[in-house]
Scaffold this motif. Sequence first.
Motif, PDB file in Angstrom:
ATOM      1  N   HIS A  22      27.699  71.389  27.440  1.00  0.00           N
ATOM      2  CA  HIS A  22      27.125  70.234  28.140  1.00  0.00           C
ATOM      3  C   HIS A  22      27.903  68.948  27.941  1.00  0.00           C
ATOM      4  O   HIS A  22      27.596  67.941  28.572  1.00  0.00           O
ATOM      5  CB  HIS A  22      25.677  70.030  27.719  1.00  0.00           C
ATOM      6  N   ARG A  56      27.230  76.715  31.509  1.00  0.00           N
ATOM      7  CA  ARG A  56      26.053  75.995  31.003  1.00  0.00           C
ATOM      8  C   ARG A  56      24.822  76.895  30.989  1.00  0.00           C
ATOM      9  O   ARG A  56      24.077  76.945  30.016  1.00  0.00           O
ATOM     10  CB  ARG A  56      25.789  74.763  31.865  1.00  0.00           C
ATOM     11  N   GLY A  78      22.795  62.329  23.451  1.00  0.00           N
ATOM     12  CA  GLY A  78      21.558  61.705  23.931  1.00  0.00           C
ATOM     13  C   GLY A  78      20.335  62.531  23.561  1.00  0.00           C
ATOM     14  O   GLY A  78      19.245  61.995  23.448  1.00  0.00           O
ATOM     15  N   TRP A  79      20.503  63.839  23.420  1.00  0.00           N
ATOM     16  CA  TRP A  79      19.342  64.697  23.130  1.00  0.00           C
ATOM     17  C   TRP A  79      18.919  64.644  21.676  1.00  0.00           C
ATOM     18  O   TRP A  79      17.734  64.660  21.369  1.00  0.00           O
ATOM     19  CB  TRP A  79      19.687  66.159  23.455  1.00  0.00           C
ATOM     20  N   THR A 106      28.387  63.497  25.699  1.00  0.00           N
ATOM     21  CA  THR A 106      27.528  62.389  26.128  1.00  0.00           C
ATOM     22  C   THR A 106      26.072  62.833  26.231  1.00  0.00           C
ATOM     23  O   THR A 106      25.166  62.201  25.701  1.00  0.00           O
ATOM     24  CB  THR A 106      27.986  61.859  27.488  1.00  0.00           C
ATOM     25  N   LYS A 107      25.884  63.974  26.901  1.00  0.00           N
ATOM     26  CA  LYS A 107      24.527  64.478  27.109  1.00  0.00           C
ATOM     27  C   LYS A 107      23.900  64.892  25.779  1.00  0.00           C
ATOM     28  O   LYS A 107      22.769  64.523  25.483  1.00  0.00           O
ATOM     29  CB  LYS A 107      24.597  65.684  28.040  1.00  0.00           C
ATOM     30  N   CYS A 108      24.672  65.665  24.990  1.00  0.00           N
ATOM     31  CA  CYS A 108      24.114  66.208  23.748  1.00  0.00           C
ATOM     32  C   CYS A 108      23.754  65.116  22.766  1.00  0.00           C
ATOM     33  O   CYS A 108      22.712  65.160  22.128  1.00  0.00           O
ATOM     34  CB  CYS A 108      25.118  67.142  23.093  1.00  0.00           C
ATOM     35  N   ARG A 148      33.478  65.953  29.784  1.00  0.00           N
ATOM     36  CA  ARG A 148      32.645  66.369  30.898  1.00  0.00           C
ATOM     37  C   ARG A 148      32.018  67.723  30.598  1.00  0.00           C
ATOM     38  O   ARG A 148      32.598  68.518  29.868  1.00  0.00           O
ATOM     39  CB  ARG A 148      33.482  66.455  32.176  1.00  0.00           C
ATOM     40  N   PRO A 149      30.850  68.007  31.183  1.00  0.00           N
ATOM     41  CA  PRO A 149      30.254  69.325  30.989  1.00  0.00           C
ATOM     42  C   PRO A 149      31.085  70.414  31.654  1.00  0.00           C
ATOM     43  O   PRO A 149      31.837  70.141  32.589  1.00  0.00           O
ATOM     44  CB  PRO A 149      28.886  69.203  31.646  1.00  0.00           C
TER      45      PRO A 149
END
Lengths: 522, 167
Positions: free
Chosen positions: B55, B9, B62-63, B58-60, B2-3
Amino acid sequence: MTIWREHLPALLLALPLLGAFAAPVAGHFGSRARNVWFVSITALTALVAWGLWQQVSASGIVVYVMGAEHSRLTLPSGMALPVRILLEVDAMSALMAFMGAIAALAGALFSVRSMERFSGLDQFVALYLLLTAGMLGMEITGDLFNFFVFLEIASVASCGLVAFWRDRPEAVEASFKYMLLSTVGALMVLVAVAFFYGRYNTVAMAGVASHLQLGLAEKAALVFLVSALAMKCGTVPMHMWTPDAYAEAPAGVTCLLVAVSQAALYGLFRVCFTLYGASLGSSAVAWALIIMGLLSMFIGVTMAVIQKDVKRLMAYHSVSQVGYMLLGMGVALLVLSDPQKMAAYGAMALQGAVYHLFNYTMYKGLLFLVAGALAYAAGSRNLNDLGGLGRRMPQTAALFVIAAAAIAGLPPFNGFVSKLMIYESSFAVHPLLPVVAMVTSMLTLASFVKVFQTAFLGPEKAALREVQEVPGFMRGGMALLAVVVLVLSLFPTWSVGSFVEPAARALMDRAAYVGAVLGGGL
Amino acid sequence: MRPLSVIVRTVCNAFAWFVAVFGVYVIVHGHLSPGGGFQGGAVVATFMALLLVSHGATKCLGWVRTNFFYAFEHVGLLTFIAAGFLGIGVTFFYNSLALSGGLFGSAVPLGPNGGSLNTSGTIALMNCAVGIEVVGGLSMILLYMMQGVFHVDKPTLRGKEEAGHDR
């Protein structure tokens, strides 16, 4: 044309490095482009190595200074010791580089087809060419620190390649074991280099060799260098990584790994003969090498006879074959400071060791490629699952016979000539030495008769009905090494005279090696 | 993963850029001050580390794609070997750009001075090449390690929330 001839030593390293870095770019244009790139870079490297060998045999030691105003400017502005990165190629280095480049080309030809069903080939090609560059660098560098750097490059690249089939736990274990041992070995080499740098303010081999006087630091450095390099070429007390790494790496890579282990053995030659030479004084190191050689020979071969896995069996034979080189080297080192005995049998022992090194790299590479071909065609490396393949794969069987006869030392083949030179010269030291070597040779023959009988002869197994001969590229890779073995077998006088004898003479001529760097300059 | 909290952040978002700029500074001043290609490249790769930690994976993931950094790595390596070949008219690795004018080849000023950036010839070019290579390589190692964490956790965590790290 002449301008390129001057840069051959640098090109020998730059070409495989360029090939490694650009392999993923070539892979971007499809697998065919990558394969063309792979084979042409290794072929060009072999051509450069051949050119370099010709140049060395025509005009003596070649020195190349990276980044200097002139490629032979070893001592700029009147300095007493060389400061830049230095490549020094004498007949021994040139022979090693040529041999290694042939093994790399054969392995590349073989890998093109044998690896095509796997993914990650861009990285495979990059690591393979990086390993080639590391091996050639170890062989032509004139600088102890760069020897360490290239040793590390070769170790890291070979760890990646040994673990290439990372879904096999055995491969990961083999790679981890090899990585651990290589790191310890490389650190020992680094400590030894630090000793030299502290004592003599230089890391150039010629500079160290010209000033070397045996003290405590030099003795410690010698122990570090000899044990680390003996480990890297798989000598008996430190041989445990060899069977795992050789058996688990893809076959084309194992062919190259054999040549890489011989680069470590070349380092041992360089340290004992060029760096220390006659200043060694006592015979302790020589006897240590002889005893390690005898142990490697006998333990290696007795472990090999009982193996069921073809590649593992051959890997144990590598341990045993390295023993012959160590025996020859130890005998030559024992009488190095006695010109009379040196002329009587020491020089022949050294020639036998160098010749056996050349022979061994060629036939051992071929044997590993044959084992890879068996695994490719029949899907198994276990001798219990193989049988009757001589009818299905007649060409592979013929190539195997050539290699097996050579390693067992049957008379018309090259292994016989080099082993005979080692037997004759070591007999003069003690009659028991050639006895161990001959028993080893017989056991070698026994184990290869066993492989030939179980894999190629006998009744056909039901599961192997559909087996076909391996593709042309794979046979091409094997045939290249077989041709070299046959040339070395059929023209022993010519090959000893033009390849081996100058190399052995270069090893014994310390003054020329030193003079090429320290007497140079403009 | 999780972030982390919104404070972490926000700070990391701002700070990551400063770190990257500082890393580039270390790379291009490699021939004048301590540091150089490898050290600067490692500092720039911290950019990815900060984003990954703050972050979450998962988010990173995706980037960015690993292929992006893979390209970085190879551009760096090819530039390096090309810089070596530039000098082949004299010797391999010869500094043929020094004193030739242009971006890399001004003359070194005499006497005490603050250091002139454009003086070192191929050395600066090689520093930049090593910097690019290390940024690509280290960022890729970070991403693969993060993916490795996923790979290990996946069978036990399917359908559930991701395992957190500090909360």
